[in-house]
Design an enzyme around this catalytic site. Structure first.
Site, mmCIF file in Angstrom:
data_model
loop_
_atom_site.group_PDB
_atom_site.id
_atom_site.type_symbol
_atom_site.label_atom_id
_atom_site.label_comp_id
_atom_site.label_asym_id
_atom_site.label_seq_id
_atom_site.Cartn_x
_atom_site.Cartn_y
_atom_site.Cartn_z
ATOM 1 N N CYS A 112 0.810 -1.145 0.176
ATOM 2 C CA CYS A 112 -0.006 -1.046 0.562
ATOM 3 C C CYS A 112 0.929 1.252 0.453
ATOM 4 O O CYS A 112 0.390 2.007 -0.545
ATOM 5 C CB CYS A 112 -0.826 -0.136 1.443
ATOM 6 S SG CYS A 112 -1.906 -1.296 1.091
ATOM 7 N N HIS A 261 -3.180 6.953 2.036
ATOM 8 C CA HIS A 261 -3.699 6.168 1.469
ATOM 9 C C HIS A 261 -5.222 5.214 2.400
ATOM 10 O O HIS A 261 -5.044 5.287 3.388
ATOM 11 C CB HIS A 261 -2.761 5.138 1.836
ATOM 12 C CG HIS A 261 -3.397 3.341 1.507
ATOM 13 N ND1 HIS A 261 -3.830 2.793 0.807
ATOM 14 C CD2 HIS A 261 -3.344 2.340 2.785
ATOM 15 C CE1 HIS A 261 -4.275 1.513 1.453
ATOM 16 N NE2 HIS A 261 -3.642 0.665 2.212
ATOM 17 N N ASN A 291 -10.468 -0.251 0.531
ATOM 18 C CA ASN A 291 -8.845 -0.231 0.950
ATOM 19 C C ASN A 291 -8.135 -0.509 -0.754
ATOM 20 O O ASN A 291 -8.534 -1.938 -0.746
ATOM 21 C CB ASN A 291 -8.341 -0.756 1.561
ATOM 22 C CG ASN A 291 -6.396 -0.779 1.985
ATOM 23 O OD1 ASN A 291 -6.494 -0.530 0.702
ATOM 24 N ND2 ASN A 291 -6.078 -1.043 3.243
HETATM 25 N N1 ACO Z 1 -18.062 -7.598 11.356
HETATM 26 C C1 ACO Z 1 -18.410 -7.875 12.528
HETATM 27 N N2 ACO Z 1 -17.274 -7.607 13.277
HETATM 28 C C2 ACO Z 1 -16.220 -8.067 13.591
HETATM 29 C C3 ACO Z 1 -15.534 -7.568 11.733
HETATM 30 C C4 ACO Z 1 -17.070 -7.402 11.141
HETATM 31 N N3 ACO Z 1 -16.318 -7.237 9.779
HETATM 32 N N4 ACO Z 1 -14.465 -8.063 11.452
HETATM 33 C C5 ACO Z 1 -14.027 -8.657 13.139
HETATM 34 N N5 ACO Z 1 -15.507 -8.125 13.958
HETATM 35 C C6 ACO Z 1 -15.129 -8.500 15.415
HETATM 36 C C7 ACO Z 1 -13.629 -9.337 16.050
HETATM 37 O O1 ACO Z 1 -14.567 -10.899 15.495
HETATM 38 C C8 ACO Z 1 -13.672 -9.080 17.057
HETATM 39 O O2 ACO Z 1 -14.750 -10.289 18.013
HETATM 40 P P1 ACO Z 1 -14.267 -10.745 19.582
HETATM 41 O O3 ACO Z 1 -14.319 -9.753 20.387
HETATM 42 O O4 ACO Z 1 -15.513 -11.036 20.239
HETATM 43 O O5 ACO Z 1 -13.433 -11.423 19.306
HETATM 44 C C9 ACO Z 1 -14.394 -7.812 17.449
HETATM 45 O O6 ACO Z 1 -15.282 -7.058 15.979
HETATM 46 C C10 ACO Z 1 -13.652 -6.789 17.363
HETATM 47 O O7 ACO Z 1 -12.173 -6.876 16.490
HETATM 48 P P2 ACO Z 1 -10.894 -6.364 16.452
HETATM 49 O O8 ACO Z 1 -9.958 -6.981 14.780
HETATM 50 O O9 ACO Z 1 -10.091 -5.759 17.552
HETATM 51 O O10 ACO Z 1 -11.436 -4.918 14.928
HETATM 52 P P3 ACO Z 1 -11.283 -3.348 15.451
HETATM 53 O O11 ACO Z 1 -11.639 -2.167 16.198
HETATM 54 O O12 ACO Z 1 -9.236 -3.597 15.707
HETATM 55 O O13 ACO Z 1 -10.789 -3.283 14.026
HETATM 56 C C11 ACO Z 1 -10.128 -3.242 11.970
HETATM 57 C C12 ACO Z 1 -10.613 -3.548 13.007
HETATM 58 C C13 ACO Z 1 -11.222 -2.356 11.028
HETATM 59 C C14 ACO Z 1 -9.604 -3.762 10.517
HETATM 60 C C15 ACO Z 1 -9.449 -2.203 12.361
HETATM 61 O O14 ACO Z 1 -7.595 -2.239 13.026
HETATM 62 C C16 ACO Z 1 -8.152 -1.500 11.040
HETATM 63 O O15 ACO Z 1 -8.651 -0.470 10.813
HETATM 64 N N6 ACO Z 1 -6.891 -2.113 11.488
HETATM 65 C C17 ACO Z 1 -5.808 -1.293 10.693
HETATM 66 C C18 ACO Z 1 -5.860 -1.786 9.086
HETATM 67 C C19 ACO Z 1 -4.996 -1.625 8.004
HETATM 68 O O16 ACO Z 1 -5.768 -0.283 7.708
HETATM 69 N N7 ACO Z 1 -5.055 -2.134 7.243
HETATM 70 C C20 ACO Z 1 -4.413 -2.238 5.571
HETATM 71 C C21 ACO Z 1 -3.207 -1.135 6.234
HETATM 72 S S1 ACO Z 1 -2.137 -2.299 4.924
HETATM 73 C C22 ACO Z 1 -3.125 -2.096 3.456
HETATM 74 O O17 ACO Z 1 -3.759 -1.740 2.794
HETATM 75 C C23 ACO Z 1 -3.001 -4.001 2.597
#
Ligand code: ACO
Length: 335
Positions: A112, A261, A291
């Site tokens: 990315c 990004h 993304n």
């Molecule tokens: N729908 C419903 N629930 C979900 C989903 C979903 N799509 N995804 C995860 N959950 C649940 C999980 O299972 C977890 O449940 P649990 O507590 O019962 O286990 C809960 O939601 C929290 O999960 P987390 O993974 O901790 O969620 P978080 O608040 O961290 O959000 C996210 C996840 C959106 C992916 C966030 O961590 C994020 O944006 N991280 C950065 C990712 C990123 O930017 N990646 C791209 C950069 S690199 C590239 O572009 C290739």
């Protein structure tokens, strides 16, 4: 030393959309969860007849048209992608599709961060006087490598392609420095965090002859530690932008647009807040595209240029971050 100008942008049109409600039929998720955690409501998917190369070429063609350049006038094509049609590279296919018969073309992989890394790479060839017209394309078809059973990742990604044309600016009088479209940059890598985000090759040992084996296998879909990537992005991205601004001899007060990004709206908001850049100066299109990896920055730039949001002379602080881990910022002046 010659200067660099950004003189055209373009993107590919991908009609097929996948909404959050569509995704909730695939995995246990909801429009509300995805929109509130990420800011994404839909993403576009490559069609059955599209290839990475055809999308990249479509974006490149539109950027060349805006720049008023014929394909034969391009001397270099840098294709930032992590999802080529061919592991040997897709840039040469793009060259052929565009009819850019005089250009040398190669792929550059930095996930990315790929577009920012490619932009800076292309500028070096222009600064040294080697090339005059360079096409920089960011394109990815992440849908090929998304685990559609994994709700933690499949809600994030989309397909897309965007491009810019960079052109050498010579000072015809020889008296003063020509204007520069790349005002400052900073690029970084940290392989110790590599396991946070991967599209890995899984090796399988295959007997060949006698005691000899070969290690053949296959790439497996994207895995990500979302929390770690989030923490990394909100701490490192403001830092790298400040370093690039310092090199440009500018401050955040000089920035007309923050163009990150497009990974997650919450990351964009947190970075803008840390830099004290008002939210109305943050470019964001992830609500429609998700993304799109290396495509996300040029795609958002192209939309902002074509809508008239970004005007000639505007200073844009752009930053990519992602797998590697890699991150980098470039301070550019549009037009
Ligand atoms: N729908 C419903 N629930 C979900 C989903 C979903 N799509 N995804 C995860 N959950 C649940 C999980 O299972 C977890 O449940 P649990 O507590 O019962 O286990 C809960 O939601 C929290 O999960 P987390 O993974 O901790 O969620 P978080 O608040 O961290 O959000 C996210 C996840 C959106 C992916 C966030 O961590 C994020 O944006 N991280 C950065 C990712 C990123 O930017 N990646 C791209 C950069 S690199 C590239 O572009 C290739």
């Amino acid at each position: 030393m010659p200067g660099v100008a950004l003189v055209g942008s373009g993107s590919a049109d991908l009609p097929a959309t996948l909404t959050n409600d569509d995704l909730s039929q695939l995995v246990d998720t909801s429009d509300d969860w995805i929109a509130s955690r990420t800011g994404i409501r839909q993403r576009h998917l490559a069609g059955a007849d599209d290839s990475l190369a055809s999308l990249a070429a479509a974006a490149g063609k539109n950027a060349l048209a805006m720049a008023g350049l014929a394909p034969e006038e391009v001397q270099l094509i840098v294709l930032a992608t992590s999802t080529p049609d061919d592991l040997f590279g897709s840039a040469c296919q793009v060259q052929t599709l565009l009819g850019a018969s005089r250009a040398v073309a190669f792929d550059l992989t930095a996930a990315c961060s790929g577009f920012v890394f490619a932009l800076v790479t292309a500028a070096q060839y222009i600064y040294t006087g080697v090339f005059q017209n360079v096409l920089v394309i960011g394109a990815d078809v992440l849908s090929r490598w998304t685990d559609w059973d994994d709700r933690r990742t499949c809600v994030l990604f989309g397909d897309g392609a965007g491009a810019v044309v960079m052109q050498r600016q010579d000072d015809s009088q020889g008296t003063e420095e020509p204007g520069n479209g790349l005002l400052g940059f900073e690029l970084c890598s940290d392989g110790t965090l590599n396991n946070c985000l991967n599209l890995s090759y899984q090796v399988a040992s295959k007997p060949l002859v006698g005691d000899l084996t070969v290690q053949q296998g296959q790439f497996v879909p994207i895995t990500m530690n979302g929390r770690e990537v989030y923490k990394f992005a909100v701490s490192r991205v403001p830092e790298v932008i400040e370093k690039a601004l310092f090199r440009a001899n500018l401050t955040t007060a000089d920035v007309d647009w923050l163009l990150l990004h497009q990974a997650n709206q919450r990351i964009l908001d947190a970075v803008a807040d840390r830099l004290k850049i008002p939210r109305d100066r943050v470019l964001s299109n992830m609500i429609h595209h998700g993304n799109t990896s290396a495509a996300s920055i040029p795609l958002a730039l192209d939309e902002a240029v074509r809508s008239g949001q970004v005007q000639p002379g505007d200073v844009i602080a752009t930053a990519g971050f992602g797998a590697g881990l890699t991150w980098g910022a470039a301070i550019v002046r549009w037009g």
